[in-house]
Design a protein around this motif. Structure first.
Motif, mmCIF file in Angstrom:
data_model
loop_
_atom_site.group_PDB
_atom_site.id
_atom_site.type_symbol
_atom_site.label_atom_id
_atom_site.label_comp_id
_atom_site.label_asym_id
_atom_site.label_seq_id
_atom_site.Cartn_x
_atom_site.Cartn_y
_atom_site.Cartn_z
ATOM 1 N N MET A 156 0.824 -1.173 0.000
ATOM 2 C CA MET A 156 0.000 0.000 0.000
ATOM 3 C C MET A 156 0.879 1.250 0.000
ATOM 4 S SD MET A 156 -3.484 0.462 2.148
ATOM 5 C CE MET A 156 -2.889 1.020 3.699
ATOM 6 N N ALA A 157 1.993 1.190 0.724
ATOM 7 C CA ALA A 157 2.897 2.337 0.764
ATOM 8 C C ALA A 157 3.517 2.585 -0.612
ATOM 9 C CB ALA A 157 3.980 2.120 1.813
ATOM 10 N N VAL A 158 3.836 1.513 -1.327
ATOM 11 C CA VAL A 158 4.423 1.660 -2.666
ATOM 12 C C VAL A 158 3.415 2.306 -3.612
ATOM 13 C CG1 VAL A 158 5.288 0.359 -4.643
ATOM 14 C CG2 VAL A 158 6.023 -0.251 -2.353
ATOM 15 N N ILE A 159 2.165 1.872 -3.528
ATOM 16 C CA ILE A 159 1.113 2.469 -4.360
ATOM 17 C C ILE A 159 0.973 3.952 -4.042
ATOM 18 C CG2 ILE A 159 -1.363 2.423 -4.857
ATOM 19 C CD1 ILE A 159 0.094 0.070 -6.039
ATOM 20 N N TYR A 160 1.029 4.303 -2.756
ATOM 21 C CA TYR A 160 0.927 5.708 -2.350
ATOM 22 C C TYR A 160 2.090 6.517 -2.925
ATOM 23 C CZ TYR A 160 0.984 9.847 0.577
ATOM 24 O OH TYR A 160 1.021 11.133 1.012
ATOM 25 N N LEU A 161 3.312 5.988 -2.829
ATOM 26 C CA LEU A 161 4.472 6.718 -3.344
ATOM 27 C C LEU A 161 4.419 6.871 -4.856
ATOM 28 C CD1 LEU A 161 7.278 5.223 -1.092
ATOM 29 C CD2 LEU A 161 6.266 7.504 -0.972
ATOM 30 N N ILE A 162 3.936 5.850 -5.551
ATOM 31 C CA ILE A 162 3.790 5.965 -7.004
ATOM 32 C C ILE A 162 2.776 7.060 -7.339
ATOM 33 C CG2 ILE A 162 2.916 4.787 -9.064
ATOM 34 C CD1 ILE A 162 4.153 2.212 -7.924
ATOM 35 N N GLY A 163 1.671 7.077 -6.597
ATOM 36 C CA GLY A 163 0.656 8.110 -6.822
ATOM 37 C C GLY A 163 1.182 9.502 -6.529
ATOM 38 N N GLU A 164 1.939 9.660 -5.445
ATOM 39 C CA GLU A 164 2.516 10.965 -5.114
ATOM 40 C C GLU A 164 3.508 11.416 -6.176
ATOM 41 O OE1 GLU A 164 1.976 13.251 -2.661
ATOM 42 O OE2 GLU A 164 0.212 12.043 -2.223
ATOM 43 N N SER A 165 4.332 10.500 -6.668
ATOM 44 C CA SER A 165 5.290 10.840 -7.721
ATOM 45 C C SER A 165 4.551 11.255 -8.987
ATOM 46 C CB SER A 165 6.194 9.643 -8.005
ATOM 47 O OG SER A 165 6.977 9.874 -9.135
ATOM 48 N N TYR A 166 3.504 10.538 -9.298
ATOM 49 C CA TYR A 166 2.718 10.844 -10.495
ATOM 50 C C TYR A 166 2.040 12.196 -10.363
ATOM 51 C CZ TYR A 166 -0.328 9.794 -14.465
ATOM 52 O OH TYR A 166 -0.971 9.815 -15.668
ATOM 53 N N GLN A 167 1.534 12.490 -9.173
ATOM 54 C CA GLN A 167 0.845 13.759 -8.942
ATOM 55 C C GLN A 167 1.849 14.920 -8.901
ATOM 56 O OE1 GLN A 167 -1.324 13.869 -5.285
ATOM 57 N NE2 GLN A 167 -2.688 15.480 -5.978
ATOM 58 N N TRP A 168 3.050 14.687 -8.406
ATOM 59 C CA TRP A 168 4.060 15.720 -8.309
ATOM 60 C C TRP A 168 4.434 16.262 -9.682
ATOM 61 C CZ3 TRP A 168 9.385 15.734 -9.704
ATOM 62 C CH2 TRP A 168 10.097 16.828 -9.207
ATOM 63 N N ARG A 169 4.333 15.424 -10.702
ATOM 64 C CA ARG A 169 4.658 15.838 -12.062
ATOM 65 C C ARG A 169 3.539 16.657 -12.699
ATOM 66 N NH1 ARG A 169 6.678 9.935 -13.677
ATOM 67 N NH2 ARG A 169 8.572 9.927 -12.429
ATOM 68 N N GLY A 170 2.478 16.928 -11.941
ATOM 69 C CA GLY A 170 1.398 17.749 -12.461
ATOM 70 C C GLY A 170 0.234 16.961 -12.999
ATOM 71 N N ASN A 171 0.244 15.657 -12.835
ATOM 72 C CA ASN A 171 -0.847 14.820 -13.325
ATOM 73 C C ASN A 171 -1.816 14.507 -12.193
ATOM 74 O OD1 ASN A 171 0.437 14.590 -15.856
ATOM 75 N ND2 ASN A 171 1.756 12.998 -15.046
ATOM 76 N N ASP A 172 -3.018 14.138 -12.566
ATOM 77 C CA ASP A 172 -3.980 13.674 -11.564
ATOM 78 C C ASP A 172 -3.653 12.232 -11.193
ATOM 79 O OD1 ASP A 172 -5.405 16.000 -11.442
ATOM 80 O OD2 ASP A 172 -6.739 15.432 -13.084
ATOM 81 N N VAL A 173 -3.959 11.886 -9.954
ATOM 82 C CA VAL A 173 -3.720 10.517 -9.512
ATOM 83 C C VAL A 173 -4.749 9.619 -10.184
ATOM 84 C CG1 VAL A 173 -3.638 8.996 -7.505
ATOM 85 C CG2 VAL A 173 -2.831 11.332 -7.315
ATOM 86 N N PRO A 174 -4.298 8.539 -10.832
ATOM 87 C CA PRO A 174 -5.240 7.659 -11.528
ATOM 88 C C PRO A 174 -6.199 6.972 -10.560
ATOM 89 C CG PRO A 174 -2.962 7.080 -12.059
ATOM 90 C CD PRO A 174 -2.933 8.141 -11.027
ATOM 91 N N VAL A 175 -7.349 6.644 -11.081
ATOM 92 C CA VAL A 175 -8.393 6.026 -10.278
ATOM 93 C C VAL A 175 -7.949 4.664 -9.758
ATOM 94 C CG1 VAL A 175 -10.744 5.111 -10.372
ATOM 95 C CG2 VAL A 175 -10.202 7.263 -11.483
ATOM 96 N N PHE A 176 -7.162 3.917 -10.550
ATOM 97 C CA PHE A 176 -6.778 2.576 -10.101
ATOM 98 C C PHE A 176 -5.898 2.625 -8.854
ATOM 99 C CE2 PHE A 176 -2.329 1.841 -11.086
ATOM 100 C CZ PHE A 176 -2.033 2.825 -12.018
ATOM 101 N N LEU A 177 -5.166 3.722 -8.636
ATOM 102 C CA LEU A 177 -4.378 3.836 -7.407
ATOM 103 C C LEU A 177 -5.296 3.982 -6.197
ATOM 104 C CD1 LEU A 177 -1.465 6.177 -8.518
ATOM 105 C CD2 LEU A 177 -1.389 3.721 -8.130
#
Length: 78
Positions: free
Chosen positions: A1-22
């Protein structure tokens, strides 16, 4: 779960919305964790008196040798 959170944060940091599957994956992880705790609370009991063996609502790191309620030994139970 922590890995999924970090992937989502990295994705969001680049200016993208966090995907629904996360969010769905995080929700499934929380449901599995809650289900596991409820199962442990209902099944982790003394075979003699039925008292819960969870230490103050927490999962014990190892099973106790004696029941905290009736005091009977749990070493001979399989």
């Amino acid at each position: 779960m922590a890995v999924i959170y970090l992937i989502g944060e990295s994705y969001q940091w680049r200016g993208n919305d966090v995907p629904v599957f996360l969010w769905i994956t995080a929700g499934v992880g929380i449901l599995i964790m809650a289900g596991s705790l409820l199962t442990a609370f209902s099944k982790l009991r003394c075979p003699y008196c039925g008292a819960s063996l969870m230490a103050g609502g927490r999962m014990p790191s190892s099973l106790p040798h004696f029941c905290p309620d009736c005091g009977k030994t749990l070493d001979d139970c399989d």
